[in-house]
Design an enzyme around this catalytic site. Structure first.
Site, PDB file in Angstrom:
ATOM      1  N   HIS A 238       1.390   5.320  -2.080  1.00 51.76           N
ATOM      2  CA  HIS A 238       1.117   6.099  -3.096  1.00 51.76           C
ATOM      3  C   HIS A 238       2.344   6.998  -3.737  1.00 51.76           C
ATOM      4  O   HIS A 238       2.710   7.801  -2.966  1.00 51.76           O
ATOM      5  CB  HIS A 238       0.062   7.334  -2.259  1.00 51.76           C
ATOM      6  CG  HIS A 238      -1.182   6.923  -1.679  1.00 51.76           C
ATOM      7  ND1 HIS A 238      -2.308   6.744  -2.326  1.00 51.76           N
ATOM      8  CD2 HIS A 238      -1.126   6.421  -0.550  1.00 51.76           C
ATOM      9  CE1 HIS A 238      -3.378   6.343  -1.466  1.00 51.76           C
ATOM     10  NE2 HIS A 238      -2.736   6.027  -0.261  1.00 51.76           N
ATOM     11  N   PHE A 239       2.620   6.526  -4.839  1.00 51.66           N
ATOM     12  CA  PHE A 239       3.893   7.169  -5.608  1.00 51.66           C
ATOM     13  C   PHE A 239       3.590   8.573  -6.087  1.00 51.66           C
ATOM     14  O   PHE A 239       4.439   8.839  -6.795  1.00 51.66           O
ATOM     15  CB  PHE A 239       4.568   5.933  -6.072  1.00 51.66           C
ATOM     16  CG  PHE A 239       5.594   5.222  -5.346  1.00 51.66           C
ATOM     17  CD1 PHE A 239       5.530   5.230  -3.952  1.00 51.66           C
ATOM     18  CD2 PHE A 239       6.559   4.407  -5.916  1.00 51.66           C
ATOM     19  CE1 PHE A 239       6.412   4.539  -3.223  1.00 51.66           C
ATOM     20  CE2 PHE A 239       7.218   3.668  -5.137  1.00 51.66           C
ATOM     21  CZ  PHE A 239       7.208   3.701  -3.672  1.00 51.66           C
ATOM     22  N   ARG A 240       2.374   8.746  -6.492  1.00 51.70           N
ATOM     23  CA  ARG A 240       1.981  10.095  -6.875  1.00 51.70           C
ATOM     24  C   ARG A 240       2.004  10.429  -8.396  1.00 51.70           C
ATOM     25  O   ARG A 240       1.609  11.538  -8.972  1.00 51.70           O
ATOM     26  CB  ARG A 240       2.870  11.186  -5.997  1.00 51.70           C
ATOM     27  CG  ARG A 240       2.212  11.182  -4.522  1.00 51.70           C
ATOM     28  CD  ARG A 240       1.211  11.300  -4.013  1.00 51.70           C
ATOM     29  NE  ARG A 240       0.937  11.613  -2.681  1.00 51.70           N
ATOM     30  CZ  ARG A 240      -0.186  11.301  -2.106  1.00 51.70           C
ATOM     31  NH1 ARG A 240      -1.308  10.716  -2.700  1.00 51.70           N
ATOM     32  NH2 ARG A 240      -0.214  11.396  -0.788  1.00 51.70           N
TER      33      ARG A 240
ATOM     34  N   ASN B 202      -5.213   6.936  -6.757  1.00 49.63           N
ATOM     35  CA  ASN B 202      -5.554   8.415  -6.678  1.00 49.63           C
ATOM     36  C   ASN B 202      -4.459   9.170  -7.259  1.00 49.63           C
ATOM     37  O   ASN B 202      -3.988  10.323  -6.554  1.00 49.63           O
ATOM     38  CB  ASN B 202      -6.102   8.459  -5.057  1.00 49.63           C
ATOM     39  CG  ASN B 202      -4.650   8.272  -4.340  1.00 49.63           C
ATOM     40  OD1 ASN B 202      -3.814   7.434  -4.556  1.00 49.63           O
ATOM     41  ND2 ASN B 202      -4.876   8.996  -3.099  1.00 49.63           N
TER      42      ASN B 202
ATOM     43  N   HIS C  86      -5.384  -0.767   5.771  1.00 48.43           N
ATOM     44  CA  HIS C  86      -4.859   0.054   6.915  1.00 48.43           C
ATOM     45  C   HIS C  86      -6.059  -0.062   8.295  1.00 48.43           C
ATOM     46  O   HIS C  86      -6.727   0.955   8.535  1.00 48.43           O
ATOM     47  CB  HIS C  86      -4.731   1.623   6.868  1.00 48.43           C
ATOM     48  CG  HIS C  86      -5.297   2.188   5.823  1.00 48.43           C
ATOM     49  ND1 HIS C  86      -6.949   2.205   5.705  1.00 48.43           N
ATOM     50  CD2 HIS C  86      -5.217   3.016   4.620  1.00 48.43           C
ATOM     51  CE1 HIS C  86      -7.445   2.741   4.572  1.00 48.43           C
ATOM     52  NE2 HIS C  86      -6.276   3.196   4.006  1.00 48.43           N
TER      53      HIS C  86
ATOM     54  N   HIS D  59       3.132  14.202   1.161  1.00 52.20           N
ATOM     55  CA  HIS D  59       2.589  15.589   0.827  1.00 52.20           C
ATOM     56  C   HIS D  59       3.885  16.392   1.067  1.00 52.20           C
ATOM     57  O   HIS D  59       4.880  16.406   1.868  1.00 52.20           O
ATOM     58  CB  HIS D  59       1.593  16.035   1.616  1.00 52.20           C
ATOM     59  CG  HIS D  59       0.222  15.102   1.430  1.00 52.20           C
ATOM     60  ND1 HIS D  59      -0.468  15.263   0.304  1.00 52.20           N
ATOM     61  CD2 HIS D  59      -0.385  14.157   2.093  1.00 52.20           C
ATOM     62  CE1 HIS D  59      -1.707  14.154   0.226  1.00 52.20           C
ATOM     63  NE2 HIS D  59      -1.121  13.602   1.573  1.00 52.20           N
TER      64      HIS D  59
ATOM     65  N   HIS E  31       0.693  -1.274   0.028  1.00 52.49           N
ATOM     66  CA  HIS E  31       0.106  -0.004  -0.025  1.00 52.49           C
ATOM     67  C   HIS E  31       0.932   1.093   0.050  1.00 52.49           C
ATOM     68  O   HIS E  31       1.289   1.793   1.088  1.00 52.49           O
ATOM     69  CB  HIS E  31      -1.074  -0.142   1.223  1.00 52.49           C
ATOM     70  CG  HIS E  31      -1.981   0.949   1.201  1.00 52.49           C
ATOM     71  ND1 HIS E  31      -3.199   0.713   1.761  1.00 52.49           N
ATOM     72  CD2 HIS E  31      -1.960   2.213   0.785  1.00 52.49           C
ATOM     73  CE1 HIS E  31      -3.912   1.999   1.663  1.00 52.49           C
ATOM     74  NE2 HIS E  31      -3.312   2.877   1.001  1.00 52.49           N
TER      75      HIS E  31
ATOM     76  N   ASP F  92       1.047   2.541   3.928  1.00 51.72           N
ATOM     77  CA  ASP F  92       0.163   3.684   3.340  1.00 51.72           C
ATOM     78  C   ASP F  92       1.157   5.119   2.940  1.00 51.72           C
ATOM     79  O   ASP F  92       0.624   5.932   3.449  1.00 51.72           O
ATOM     80  CB  ASP F  92      -0.811   3.846   4.047  1.00 51.72           C
ATOM     81  CG  ASP F  92      -1.994   4.949   3.685  1.00 51.72           C
ATOM     82  OD1 ASP F  92      -1.969   5.290   2.331  1.00 51.72           O
ATOM     83  OD2 ASP F  92      -3.088   5.332   4.475  1.00 51.72           O
TER      84      ASP F  92
HETATM   85  C1  NCD Z   1      -3.911   9.194   0.907  1.00 49.13           C
HETATM   86  C2  NCD Z   1      -3.266   9.986   0.248  1.00 49.13           C
HETATM   87  O1  NCD Z   1      -2.481  10.989   0.545  1.00 49.13           O
HETATM   88  O2  NCD Z   1      -3.072   9.584  -0.996  1.00 49.13           O
HETATM   89  N1  NCD Z   1      -3.896   9.733   2.447  1.00 49.13           N
HETATM   90  C3  NCD Z   1      -4.222   8.991   3.690  1.00 49.13           C
HETATM   91  O3  NCD Z   1      -4.348   9.826   4.616  1.00 49.13           O
HETATM   92  N2  NCD Z   1      -3.781   8.016   3.822  1.00 49.13           N
HETATM   93  C4  NCD Z   1      -5.252   8.757   0.532  1.00 49.13           C
HETATM   94  C5  NCD Z   1      -5.654   7.397   1.230  1.00 49.13           C
HETATM   95  O4  NCD Z   1      -5.414   6.580   0.771  1.00 49.13           O
HETATM   96  O5  NCD Z   1      -6.757   7.531   2.032  1.00 49.13           O
HETATM   97 ZN    ZN Z   2      -3.615   4.874   1.169  1.00 51.71          ZN
END
Ligand code: NCD
Ligand code: ZN
Length: 443
Positions: free
Chosen positions: A63-65, A95, A245, A322, A61, A318
């Protein structure tokens, strides 16, 4: 090229730890695993005495953006961070911009990932509207070479029951369709379990604007209600369900019971829900604003129990970077949710496995916690590879060389400047670690 002998290390599997030498062929394939392999002529010897040999781990899990949010992170920067943290396979969430909700968007990500070295990136497919489900069906049932190839890079479907960063909330009337389709096509289904109605009701109840209010706005009942709903649907359609999560005591109890009832359910927990609590808003503010929100110590302790008794199958970061600027929003509740974690996950777990509690504020650590090095490999390699189609091989004869050398006794302190993630910050700044990744070996 020469043969390589990795000598004197302790190979850690999901079940045991054993002193073993590893002989690697000139083409980078593991040829032999056993104690006391003689040094072949004209070979390179890597001394691993006192070190643990882990398979390169899997983080199911992240998020590599990329694409769309390259100012936060890119596949290349975060793959570097993952490798530095002993992780060689990741599952990236949909996302992005565009979101991974079409075959074209998946193909674009696959093309980008092909240029990233060392870290295998698989992708979850997102669904927010009916057209995306059509695309998924086409992807999963297509018989062309191209569809077969793209399928290899897709690890399953990710659904958001409510909005989180990236606004990927699925239309309510489509949820059951997706459960049905995933069960029918045997596609792994991951759900971010927060309930939109509970969250909306919570928003009406508070006028607070301080950062700690985030945990009131996304309360434990939200996860509880969403998990109940997901379990009901998984039961009705007899499909496999993976809960992302897990963050609450109630959620853990529901998953434990569902497993006893024979449902095909698995779940993951994040390092931040294991090591941080809502008490940390005081010092860490928006850095620890995350969805699902951090809970009280009671929830954290219940998660350690669930980890120990086998209710929890995986630990996943996760990883949600940011920028500092975004996190420093003067209105804290408007700062984006999510924190980086792919590089610090293994060090935190190694520290716990060494018997230390890494949180620097003197607070009661969870009384009931047990984590061994083999548990780490089981939770971050064996199980995610069982749940998702990732094609990662354990280090054994015939497998490609993909190892992390770990010094379990190394003491060091987390410093943001030394981390690779593009975002440049971490909630774990100044935390003292016991255990470090000293070298990545792969060909
Ligand atoms: C994730 C994100 O920033 O992409 N943020 C988070 O708080 N976990 C989005 C998500 O998976 O909920
Ligand atoms: Zn996530």
């Amino acid at each position: 090229m020469k043969k390589t002998l990795i000598r004197g290390g302790t190979l850690v599997t999901g079940k045991e730890m054993q002193r073993n030498d590893i002989l690697v062929s000139v083409t980078g394939e593991i040829e032999e695993v056993r104690p006391g392999i003689p040094v072949p002529k004209n070979s390179e010897v890597i001394g691993a005495e006192g070190l643990l040999l882990f398979p390169l781990l899997t983080d199911c899990h992240v998020h590599f953006r990329e694409p769309g949010f390259e100012h936060k992170a890119t596949m290349a920067t975060e793959a570097c961070a993952a490798l530095a943290g002993g992780i060689g396979t990741v599952c990236d969430m949909p996302n992005t911009l565009p979101p991974t909700t079409t075959i074209a968007a998946l193909a674009d990500k696959v093309r980008r990932a092909a240029t990233v070295e060392g870290c295998i990136i698989k992708f979850f497919f997102g669904i927010t509207e009916a057209a995306h489900l059509q695309e998924l069906r086409a992807l999963w049932t297509g018989t062309t070479m191209e569809m077969k190839r793209l399928r290899q890079h897709c690890c399953g479907v990710k659904l958001y029951f409510d909005h989180s960063t990236g606004d990927q909330r699925i239309a309510g009337d489509l949820i059951e369709e997706v459960f049905r389709a995933c069960a029918e096509l045997k596609i792994p289904l991951v759900v971010h379990c927060e309930d939109p109605d509970v969250n909306a009701a919570a928003a009406k109840k508070t006028t607070r604007t301080d950062i700690a209010a985030h945990s009131l706005l996304r309360p434990p009942e939200s996860e509880e209600r969403a998990i109940q709903r997901a379990l009901e649907l998984a039961k009705k359609h007899t499909g496999a369900l993976h809960i992302a999560h897990l963050s609450t005591k109630q959620g853990a109890a529901l998953v434990r019971q569902a497993k006893r009832d024979g449902l095909q359910v698995t779940c993951e927990v994040t390092p931040h829900h294991l090591f941080l609590t809502s008490d940390d808003y005081v010092t860490l503010g928006t850095f620890v604003k995350v969805n699902p929100s951090l809970g009280t110590r009671e929830h954290r302790d219940a998660l350690w129990e669930a980890l120990t008794d086998g209710t929890i199958d995986c630990i996943a970061s996760d990883h949600a970077p940011h920028t500092l600027e975004e996190k420093k929003n003067p209105e804290p509740l408007k700062a984006p949710s999510g924190m980086p974690g792919v590089e610090t996950m293994l060090p935190l777990l190694l520290t716990a496995a060494a018997g230390s509690w890494p949180h620097p504020v003197s607070e009661p650590a969870p009384a009931f916690r047990r984590l061994t090095y083999s548990d780490i490999v089981r939770l971050c390699f064996v199980n995610p590879n069982r749940i998702f189609p990732l094609h990662s091989e354990a280090p054994a004869k015939g497998a490609p060389l993909r190892l992390a050398l770990i010094d379990p006794a190394a003491r060091w302190t987390i410093a943001p400047a030394a981390l690779r993630s593009k975002c440049g910050w971490t909630p774990y700044e100044a935390w003292r670690m016991t255990g470090a990744v000293v070298r990545i070996l792969q060909r």
